[in-house]
Scaffold this motif. Sequence first.
Motif: not given
Length: 165
Positions: A119-125
Motif C-alpha cells: 500500500s505504501k508502494l502504491v503511494q510512492r508510485i
Amino acid sequence: MASAPTDLKTPTDLSSNETKSAADALNGLLADAFALFLKTKNFHWHVSGPHFRDYHLMLDEQAAEIIGITDAIAERVRKIGNTTLRSIGDIARRQTLIDNDREYVAPAAMLAELRDDNSKLVQRIREAREAAEAAGDTATSSMADDWIDQAEKRAWFLFEASRNA
C-alpha cells in the motif's frame, strides 16, 4: 542526485529541470521496489505453519512481479535523460520502506507487513506518476497505472490471505 554526465545524457524532448524531479521520484520508487522485493523473498524463504505452501507460493509470485517492474522503472529514468541507482547503499539511502531483520516473524505478521508495504508502494508510485506528469512524461505516467494496479492486487491478496491467518 547529480545531473548525468554528458556521455550518459540520453537525448529527450522533455525539460531537464522537470525530468530531474521525475527521475528523483522514480529512483525513490525503485529503491522501495528493491526493498519490497527482498522483504517478500525473505518472508517467502522463512514462512512456516499450516498454510506454508499457499503463502510460500504466493510470496514467490509476488516477489517475481515486484522484481519485474524494476528494470522498467530504471529504464524510464535513463530514457528521460537521467541516471539511476548503482548500489545497495544507494538503495538504502533512498528507500522509505522499513527492512525486517527479525529472526522470526509469524506468518500473519508477514502478510500484514507486506500488505502495508504494498500500500505504501502504491503511494510512492502515485508520487512518481505525478512528477512524471509534471515533466510531460506520459509514458511513465501510463506505465505507473499498471504498477499501481499490480501493487493494489498484491495488497488485496495479502489482505484476503490473512483473514484467518
